[in-house]
Design a protein around this motif. Structure first.
Motif, mmCIF file in Angstrom:
data_model
loop_
_atom_site.group_PDB
_atom_site.id
_atom_site.type_symbol
_atom_site.label_atom_id
_atom_site.label_comp_id
_atom_site.label_asym_id
_atom_site.label_seq_id
_atom_site.Cartn_x
_atom_site.Cartn_y
_atom_site.Cartn_z
ATOM 1 N N ALA A 147 44.931 36.689 49.561
ATOM 2 C CA ALA A 147 43.810 36.080 48.842
ATOM 3 C C ALA A 147 42.490 36.719 49.274
ATOM 4 O O ALA A 147 41.605 36.960 48.446
ATOM 5 N N LEU A 148 42.350 37.024 50.567
ATOM 6 C CA LEU A 148 41.135 37.695 51.046
ATOM 7 C C LEU A 148 40.995 39.076 50.436
ATOM 8 O O LEU A 148 39.896 39.497 50.063
ATOM 9 N N ARG A 149 42.122 39.818 50.364
ATOM 10 C CA ARG A 149 42.078 41.147 49.758
ATOM 11 C C ARG A 149 41.626 41.068 48.301
ATOM 12 O O ARG A 149 40.803 41.860 47.852
ATOM 13 N N VAL A 150 42.161 40.082 47.574
ATOM 14 C CA VAL A 150 41.798 39.913 46.165
ATOM 15 C C VAL A 150 40.322 39.556 46.050
ATOM 16 O O VAL A 150 39.599 40.087 45.195
ATOM 17 N N LEU A 151 39.840 38.678 46.938
ATOM 18 C CA LEU A 151 38.433 38.273 46.913
ATOM 19 C C LEU A 151 37.522 39.466 47.181
ATOM 20 O O LEU A 151 36.528 39.679 46.488
ATOM 21 N N LYS A 152 37.856 40.257 48.187
ATOM 22 C CA LYS A 152 37.035 41.432 48.511
ATOM 23 C C LYS A 152 37.003 42.417 47.349
ATOM 24 O O LYS A 152 35.962 43.004 47.050
ATOM 25 N N MET A 191 32.959 32.366 41.923
ATOM 26 C CA MET A 191 34.121 33.231 42.002
ATOM 27 C C MET A 191 35.256 32.429 42.628
ATOM 28 O O MET A 191 35.042 31.714 43.601
ATOM 29 N N GLN A 192 36.444 32.581 42.071
ATOM 30 C CA GLN A 192 37.559 31.762 42.509
ATOM 31 C C GLN A 192 38.793 32.631 42.715
ATOM 32 O O GLN A 192 39.082 33.516 41.913
ATOM 33 N N VAL A 193 39.489 32.375 43.821
ATOM 34 C CA VAL A 193 40.718 33.100 44.138
ATOM 35 C C VAL A 193 41.777 32.074 44.497
ATOM 36 O O VAL A 193 41.529 31.163 45.287
ATOM 37 N N LEU A 194 42.949 32.222 43.913
ATOM 38 C CA LEU A 194 44.042 31.308 44.214
ATOM 39 C C LEU A 194 44.826 31.806 45.424
ATOM 40 O O LEU A 194 45.106 33.006 45.534
ATOM 41 N N VAL A 195 45.173 30.883 46.326
ATOM 42 C CA VAL A 195 45.997 31.213 47.485
ATOM 43 C C VAL A 195 47.419 30.781 47.153
ATOM 44 O O VAL A 195 47.686 29.608 46.940
ATOM 45 N N ARG A 196 48.323 31.740 47.123
ATOM 46 C CA ARG A 196 49.714 31.443 46.782
ATOM 47 C C ARG A 196 50.579 31.499 48.036
ATOM 48 O O ARG A 196 50.466 32.428 48.827
ATOM 49 N N ASP A 197 51.421 30.515 48.209
ATOM 50 C CA ASP A 197 52.366 30.437 49.329
ATOM 51 C C ASP A 197 51.668 30.575 50.682
ATOM 52 O O ASP A 197 52.158 31.239 51.587
ATOM 53 N N ASN A 198 50.489 29.990 50.813
ATOM 54 C CA ASN A 198 49.698 30.048 52.061
ATOM 55 C C ASN A 198 49.451 31.484 52.530
ATOM 56 O O ASN A 198 49.325 31.749 53.708
ATOM 57 N N ASN A 199 49.382 32.427 51.604
ATOM 58 C CA ASN A 199 49.145 33.823 51.938
ATOM 59 C C ASN A 199 47.639 34.088 51.861
ATOM 60 O O ASN A 199 47.122 34.562 50.850
#
Length: 105
Positions: free
Chosen positions: A13-18, A1-9
């Motif tokens: 990214a954690l919310r999207v991963l969860k 599973m992969q989540v991109l972190v945009r603008d050091n946010n």
């Protein structure tokens, strides 16, 4: 599973991963694997889940075909709509708040 972190946010990214993990059922599986589950109990659980899925699918198909009525939507309280006709029981009414402000000055 992969989540991109945009603008050091990292928080976003954690919310999207969860959310992705919730959708995939990873949390449910982790909870089930905490303790040993006997094979007989596992078979019964999986069979019950399959029956639940089949009933849900049949219900959705019947609603789509018009064989049964769709369930009524639950009322939602939001966007400033008061739950009671008188509004919030804790907030003062507008005339009372205005008169209190006038006497304090």
């Amino acid at each position: 599973m992969q989540v991109l972190v945009r603008d050091n946010n990292v928080d976003q990214a954690l919310r999207v991963l969860k959310k992705k993990m919730q959708r995939e059922g990873i949390f449910r599986e982790m909870k089930q694997r905490k303790a040993y589950e006997k094979p007989s109990v596992r078979k019964a659980r999986e069979k019950a889940e399959a029956v639940r899925r089949a009933r849900k699918q049949a219900r959705k198909t019947a609603i789509r075909e018009g064989l049964i009525a769709a369930p009524k939507p639950k009322p939602r309280f939001g966007a400033g709509a008061p739950r009671r006709p008188g509004g919030s029981p804790f907030a003062p009414s507008a005339p009372a708040a205005a008169s209190a402000a006038g006497t304090a000055a």
